[in-house]
Design a protein around this motif. Structure first.
Motif, PDB file in Angstrom:
ATOM      1  N   GLY A 144      10.316  -0.419   1.868  1.00 24.05           N
ATOM      2  CA  GLY A 144      10.001   0.655   1.225  1.00 24.05           C
ATOM      3  C   GLY A 144       9.383   1.805   1.863  1.00 24.05           C
ATOM      4  O   GLY A 144       8.814   2.824   1.299  1.00 24.05           O
ATOM      5  N   ALA A 145       9.448   1.793   3.216  1.00 24.94           N
ATOM      6  CA  ALA A 145       8.795   3.032   4.025  1.00 24.94           C
ATOM      7  C   ALA A 145       9.886   3.239   5.137  1.00 24.94           C
ATOM      8  O   ALA A 145       9.698   3.327   6.317  1.00 24.94           O
ATOM      9  N   ARG A 146      11.134   3.724   4.711  1.00 32.87           N
ATOM     10  CA  ARG A 146      12.164   4.096   5.476  1.00 32.87           C
ATOM     11  C   ARG A 146      12.837   5.560   5.284  1.00 32.87           C
ATOM     12  O   ARG A 146      13.833   5.583   4.648  1.00 32.87           O
ATOM     13  N   PRO A 147      11.875   6.696   5.787  1.00 31.99           N
ATOM     14  CA  PRO A 147      12.474   7.753   5.523  1.00 31.99           C
ATOM     15  C   PRO A 147      14.006   8.133   6.324  1.00 31.99           C
ATOM     16  O   PRO A 147      14.023   7.311   7.504  1.00 31.99           O
TER      17      PRO A 147
ATOM     18  N   PHE B 114       0.527  -5.107   9.143  1.00 34.37           N
ATOM     19  CA  PHE B 114       1.405  -4.537   8.077  1.00 34.37           C
ATOM     20  C   PHE B 114       2.901  -4.153   8.687  1.00 34.37           C
ATOM     21  O   PHE B 114       2.851  -3.982  10.117  1.00 34.37           O
ATOM     22  N   ASP B 115       3.839  -4.167   8.114  1.00 32.77           N
ATOM     23  CA  ASP B 115       5.120  -3.855   8.425  1.00 32.77           C
ATOM     24  C   ASP B 115       5.234  -2.211   8.496  1.00 32.77           C
ATOM     25  O   ASP B 115       5.097  -1.739   7.525  1.00 32.77           O
ATOM     26  N   GLN B 116       5.202  -1.782   9.851  1.00 38.78           N
ATOM     27  CA  GLN B 116       5.152  -0.380  10.104  1.00 38.78           C
ATOM     28  C   GLN B 116       6.464   0.478   9.394  1.00 38.78           C
ATOM     29  O   GLN B 116       7.321   0.087   9.058  1.00 38.78           O
ATOM     30  N   ARG B 117       6.143   1.764   9.543  1.00 34.11           N
ATOM     31  CA  ARG B 117       7.342   2.656   9.009  1.00 34.11           C
ATOM     32  C   ARG B 117       8.530   2.358   9.706  1.00 34.11           C
ATOM     33  O   ARG B 117       8.726   1.953  10.822  1.00 34.11           O
ATOM     34  N   GLY B 118       9.548   2.117   8.750  1.00 31.76           N
ATOM     35  CA  GLY B 118      10.895   1.603   9.143  1.00 31.76           C
ATOM     36  C   GLY B 118      11.014   0.174   9.067  1.00 31.76           C
ATOM     37  O   GLY B 118      12.298  -0.271   8.776  1.00 31.76           O
TER      38      GLY B 118
ATOM     39  N   ASP C 267      -0.121   6.693   9.687  1.00 33.48           N
ATOM     40  CA  ASP C 267      -0.001   5.431   8.880  1.00 33.48           C
ATOM     41  C   ASP C 267      -1.183   4.185   8.802  1.00 33.48           C
ATOM     42  O   ASP C 267      -1.476   3.717   7.910  1.00 33.48           O
ATOM     43  N   ALA C 268      -1.324   4.196  10.190  1.00 34.54           N
ATOM     44  CA  ALA C 268      -2.312   3.155  10.629  1.00 34.54           C
ATOM     45  C   ALA C 268      -3.845   3.418   9.859  1.00 34.54           C
ATOM     46  O   ALA C 268      -4.281   2.839   9.185  1.00 34.54           O
TER      47      ALA C 268
ATOM     48  N   ILE D 106       0.886  -1.066  -0.072  1.00 30.21           N
ATOM     49  CA  ILE D 106       0.134  -0.100  -0.041  1.00 30.21           C
ATOM     50  C   ILE D 106       0.952   1.222   0.082  1.00 30.21           C
ATOM     51  O   ILE D 106       1.694   1.150   0.731  1.00 30.21           O
ATOM     52  N   HIS D 107       0.445   2.098  -1.025  1.00 26.84           N
ATOM     53  CA  HIS D 107       1.328   3.135  -1.039  1.00 26.84           C
ATOM     54  C   HIS D 107       0.805   4.444  -0.350  1.00 26.84           C
ATOM     55  O   HIS D 107      -0.398   4.736  -0.765  1.00 26.84           O
ATOM     56  N   LEU D 108       1.488   5.029   0.563  1.00 24.92           N
ATOM     57  CA  LEU D 108       0.869   6.188   1.464  1.00 24.92           C
ATOM     58  C   LEU D 108       1.940   7.196   1.119  1.00 24.92           C
ATOM     59  O   LEU D 108       3.049   7.241   1.703  1.00 24.92           O
ATOM     60  N   GLY D 109       1.832   8.307   0.158  1.00 19.99           N
ATOM     61  CA  GLY D 109       2.432   9.193  -0.376  1.00 19.99           C
ATOM     62  C   GLY D 109       3.799   8.669  -0.826  1.00 19.99           C
ATOM     63  O   GLY D 109       3.575   7.811  -1.912  1.00 19.99           O
ATOM     64  N   ASP D 110       4.904   8.884  -0.561  1.00 22.77           N
ATOM     65  CA  ASP D 110       6.470   8.277  -0.894  1.00 22.77           C
ATOM     66  C   ASP D 110       6.491   7.100  -0.513  1.00 22.77           C
ATOM     67  O   ASP D 110       7.583   6.425  -0.615  1.00 22.77           O
ATOM     68  N   LEU D 111       5.870   6.468   0.720  1.00 21.90           N
ATOM     69  CA  LEU D 111       6.118   5.084   1.396  1.00 21.90           C
ATOM     70  C   LEU D 111       5.424   3.988   0.669  1.00 21.90           C
ATOM     71  O   LEU D 111       4.127   4.130   0.695  1.00 21.90           O
ATOM     72  N   ALA D 112       5.914   3.025   0.935  1.00 12.79           N
ATOM     73  CA  ALA D 112       5.318   1.633   0.618  1.00 12.79           C
ATOM     74  C   ALA D 112       5.266   0.793   1.627  1.00 12.79           C
ATOM     75  O   ALA D 112       6.428   0.251   2.037  1.00 12.79           O
ATOM     76  N   PHE D 113       4.087   0.364   2.110  1.00 15.14           N
ATOM     77  CA  PHE D 113       3.904  -0.386   3.305  1.00 15.14           C
ATOM     78  C   PHE D 113       3.532  -2.089   2.948  1.00 15.14           C
ATOM     79  O   PHE D 113       2.741  -2.152   2.149  1.00 15.14           O
ATOM     80  N   ASP D 114       4.420  -2.884   3.361  1.00 19.16           N
ATOM     81  CA  ASP D 114       4.092  -4.491   3.247  1.00 19.16           C
ATOM     82  C   ASP D 114       2.814  -4.751   3.925  1.00 19.16           C
ATOM     83  O   ASP D 114       2.676  -4.702   5.227  1.00 19.16           O
ATOM     84  N   VAL D 115       1.612  -5.245   3.655  1.00 20.09           N
ATOM     85  CA  VAL D 115       0.431  -5.399   4.209  1.00 20.09           C
ATOM     86  C   VAL D 115       0.113  -6.808   4.010  1.00 20.09           C
ATOM     87  O   VAL D 115       0.051  -7.427   2.598  1.00 20.09           O
TER      88      VAL D 115
END
Length: 273
Positions: A66-69, A58-62, A83-84, A8-17
Motif C-alpha cells: 500500500g506504499a508504492r508510489p 515495518f515494511d518500508q516504502r515500496g 516515513d520512519a 499505519i496511514h501516512l498521507g496516501d500511503l499505507a505501511f504494514d507495521v
C-alpha cells in the motif's frame, strides 16, 4: 508476549507495521534493507523480547504493497527518513533505540544525524556512515568493486536482468523468501527505485550525512561481499559519542537472517549501555 500487526496511514500511503514484546519495554525500531522486508528480523525479535525490549518493525516504502508510489523521486532519502519518523509519531513513541541493516542502515544514519533527540542510540548493521562509504570508494580499497552492482540496479533493464530465468541473479545472493516477494508485480521496481532515487544526479548531495551524536554500535561481518571493512571501521570517525565496533566472523551480508542471535546480543548490549 504477542505481536500486533496493523496498517499505519501516512498521507496516501499505507505501511504494514508490527509491534511486539512487553508493553512496558524500551522501544526499538528496526529498519530492513534490500531486497527483504521486515521479515528479515524474525529471528532477532524473540531474544529482544526476552530481554525486555519492545520491537517496532515495518515494511518500508515500496515494500508495503500500500506504499508504492510510481515516481522514482518519491523514494529519496528525505521521504524514507520521514516515513520512519511518521511511524514513530503515529505510535506515540518519543524516543527509541534505532537499528538499521543495509538500506535500512543508510536511512538509520540519516535518522541518527538529523533527529538525535528521537533516539537513545543506533545500531548500524553492515552499512557504514555515508561519509565513511564515500571515503572508501575513493581510497583505493576494494569498495568500488564491491559496489559495482549499483550500476546494474539503477539501469532501465534492471528488472528484466534480475528476474530473468526465475530470478537466478537474485537467487544466487539473496535470501529465498525475499526473492519470492520480489517476483510479485511491482515489488522489484519499487525496491530498485531506492537506488535510482539516490544514485543518480548529484549523488554527493543526496547522500551527504551529518555527524552522529548519539551512542552508536557498528556491526559488520567479514564475509560481506557488498560492504567492506574500511567503510565499516571508518564509521567511528563520524560519531561524536560512545562508539563500538562489532565484527562477526564467517557471516555474509545477510546478518539479520544468518546471525540473528549475534545481532540481538549487540542490540541488547547497546540498549543496556
Amino acid at each position: 508476549m504477542t505481536t500486533t500487526k496493523s496498517q499505519i496511514h501516512l498521507g496516501d500511503l499505507a505501511f504494514d507495521v508490527a509491534v511486539g514484546g512487553p508493553e512496558d519495554g524500551a522501544p526499538v525500531l528496526l529498519l530492513h534493507g534490500f531486497p527483504h522486508d521486515s521479515a528479515c528480523f524474525d529471528g532477532v525479535l524473540e531474544p529482544l523480547h526476552d530481554a525486555g525490549l519492545r520491537t517496532i518493525t515495518f515494511d518500508q516504502r515500496g515494500y508495503s504493497p500500500g506504499a508504492r508510489p510510481a515516481d522514482v523521486d518519491d523514494y529519496g532519502l528525505d521521504h524514507l527518513v520521514g516515513d520512519a519518523i511518521g511511524v514513530l509519531d503515529h505510535l506515540g513513541v518519543e524516543r527509541c533505540l534505532l537499528v538499521g541493516h543495509d538500506w535500512g542502515g543508510i536511512v538509520g544514519w540519516h535518522l541518527a544525524a538529523r533527529h538525535p533527540e528521537r533516539f537513545t542510540g543506533y545500531v548500524a548493521v553492515s552499512t557504514g556512515h555515508p561519509s565513511a562509504v564515500s571515503a572508501a570508494l575513493v581510497s583505493g580499497s576494494d569498495q568500488r568493486e564491491r559496489s559495482a552492482y549499483i550500476k546494474t540496479f539503477t539501469s532501465d533493464e534492471a528488472e528484466e536482468k534480475l528476474l530473468a530465468r526465475n530470478a537466478v541473479l537474485l537467487r544466487r545472493t539473496c535470501p529465498r523468501d525475499a526473492v519470492v516477494k520480489m517476483q510479485e508485480p511491482g515489488a522489484l521496481t519499487a525496491a530498485l527505485n531506492w537506488y535510482r532515487a539516490t544514485f543518480s544526479g548529484d549523488i554527493a548531495t543526496k547522500t551527504a550525512c551529518g555527524r552522529v551524536t548519539i551512542p552508536t554500535t557498528m556491526v559488520w561481518s567479514d564475509a560481506d561481499s557488498a560492504l567492506g571493512r574500511e567503510q565499516a571501521e571508518g564509521s567511528g570517525d563520524f560519531v561524536d559519542a560512545d562508539y563500538r565496533f562489532v565484527e562477526l566472523t564467517g557471516v555474509d551480508h545477510w546478518v539479520p537472517e544468518n546471525a540473528p542471535q549475534e545481532l540481538a546480543a549487540a542490540i541488547i548490549a547497546r540498549a543496556n549501555a
